[in-house]
Design a protein around this motif. Structure first.
Motif, mmCIF file in Angstrom:
data_model
loop_
_atom_site.group_PDB
_atom_site.id
_atom_site.type_symbol
_atom_site.label_atom_id
_atom_site.label_comp_id
_atom_site.label_asym_id
_atom_site.label_seq_id
_atom_site.Cartn_x
_atom_site.Cartn_y
_atom_site.Cartn_z
ATOM 1 N N SER A 100 0.824 -1.198 0.000
ATOM 2 C CA SER A 100 0.000 0.000 0.000
ATOM 3 C C SER A 100 0.860 1.249 0.000
ATOM 4 O O SER A 100 0.627 2.184 -0.771
ATOM 5 N N VAL A 120 -5.131 4.689 -5.914
ATOM 6 C CA VAL A 120 -4.641 5.447 -4.767
ATOM 7 C C VAL A 120 -5.139 6.892 -4.874
ATOM 8 O O VAL A 120 -4.812 7.582 -5.839
ATOM 9 N N GLU A 180 1.438 4.242 -2.864
ATOM 10 C CA GLU A 180 1.300 5.676 -2.572
ATOM 11 C C GLU A 180 2.554 6.431 -2.988
ATOM 12 O O GLU A 180 2.472 7.542 -3.539
#
Length: 238
Positions: free
Chosen positions: A2, A26, A6
């Motif tokens: 994750s 995102v 980002e």
């Protein structure tokens, strides 16, 4: 994974560098913590180019670093500075200022601001000599590290646009970005003074934007980044 996504999206937003594939969607607002990391990367590339051009006269070496930085970022921050200068200087009302800032054409205020900023940055980088690499990494991170905080503290000038889409950074992301940016500059000799002036300059840009157009926008963030970085470089060079 994750956080890596980002970071990649932050790189796609702030640079023209290839960042690989993103595994999930995102939101731009989730990338704020990574902005100073990408800023440090931009500074690293520009600083290395200054070193390669080190045998040139100082201003020429600085100009090479500036040019490489513009290529890496697509000149997005400088475009914001020029748009703000044109809008703030040429518009009589808030709506007219915002209209001018949307116009892709470059006006006299924007051209003057852009030329002065590029010349100043090239001269300061050239004066850095062997310290250029460290300075550019540090100021690249710090000048982007406080932008999520600016967005959180100030109203948005527009309900749409890049600045509005990036305004959703959570408190943790804002804190992480500010800490990364502050530490990156504070560890450089003379960095505390540079950090203080950078914060003052970016705060002044935010307050001016609030008075001129009612808040911040993507262009205002770009202007704050450019002017904050130049201010920090000036202190380091002093």
């Amino acid at each position: 994974m994750s956080r890596l996504d980002e970071l990649r999206v932050a790189g796609m937003l702030l640079t023209r560098l290839p960042m690989g594939r993103v595994a999930r969607k995102v939101p731009i607002g989730a990338t704020g913590w990574a902005w100073p990391v990408i800023g440090a990367l931009v500074g690293l590339i520009a600083g290395l180019s200054a070193g390669v051009a080190g045998d040139l006269p100082e201003i020429a070496a600085g100009a090479v670093a500036v040019a490489i930085g513009l290529l890496v970022t697509g000149a997005m921050h400088e475009d914001g500075l020029a748009d703000c200068a044109d809008g703030f200087g040429g518009g009589a009302t808030r709506s007219r200022k915002l209209e001018i800032m949307r116009d892709s054409r470059l006006g006299s205020y924007g051209a003057a601001a852009l030329c002065l900023a590029l010349v100043a940055k090239a001269a300061l980088i050239g004066a850095a000599g062997d310290a250029a690499l460290a300075w550019l990494i540090a100021t690249g991170a710090a000048s982007r590290g406080f932008l999520p905080l600016m967005q959180a503290l100030m109203p948005q000038a527009r309900a749409e646009g890049l600045g509005a889409r990036a305004a959703g950074t959570g408190r943790d992301g804002i804190a992480v970005a500010a800490i990364i940016g502050a530490v990156a500059l504070a560890v450089v000799p003379g960095g505390l003074g540079a950090l203080a002036l950078l914060a003052v300059v970016q705060g002044a840009v935010a307050m001016l934007a609030r008075r001129q157009i009612g808040g911040v926008s993507g262009d205002v963030l770009g202007a704050a980044q450019v002017l904050g970085e130049i201010a920090a470089l000036a202190v380091l060079a002093g």
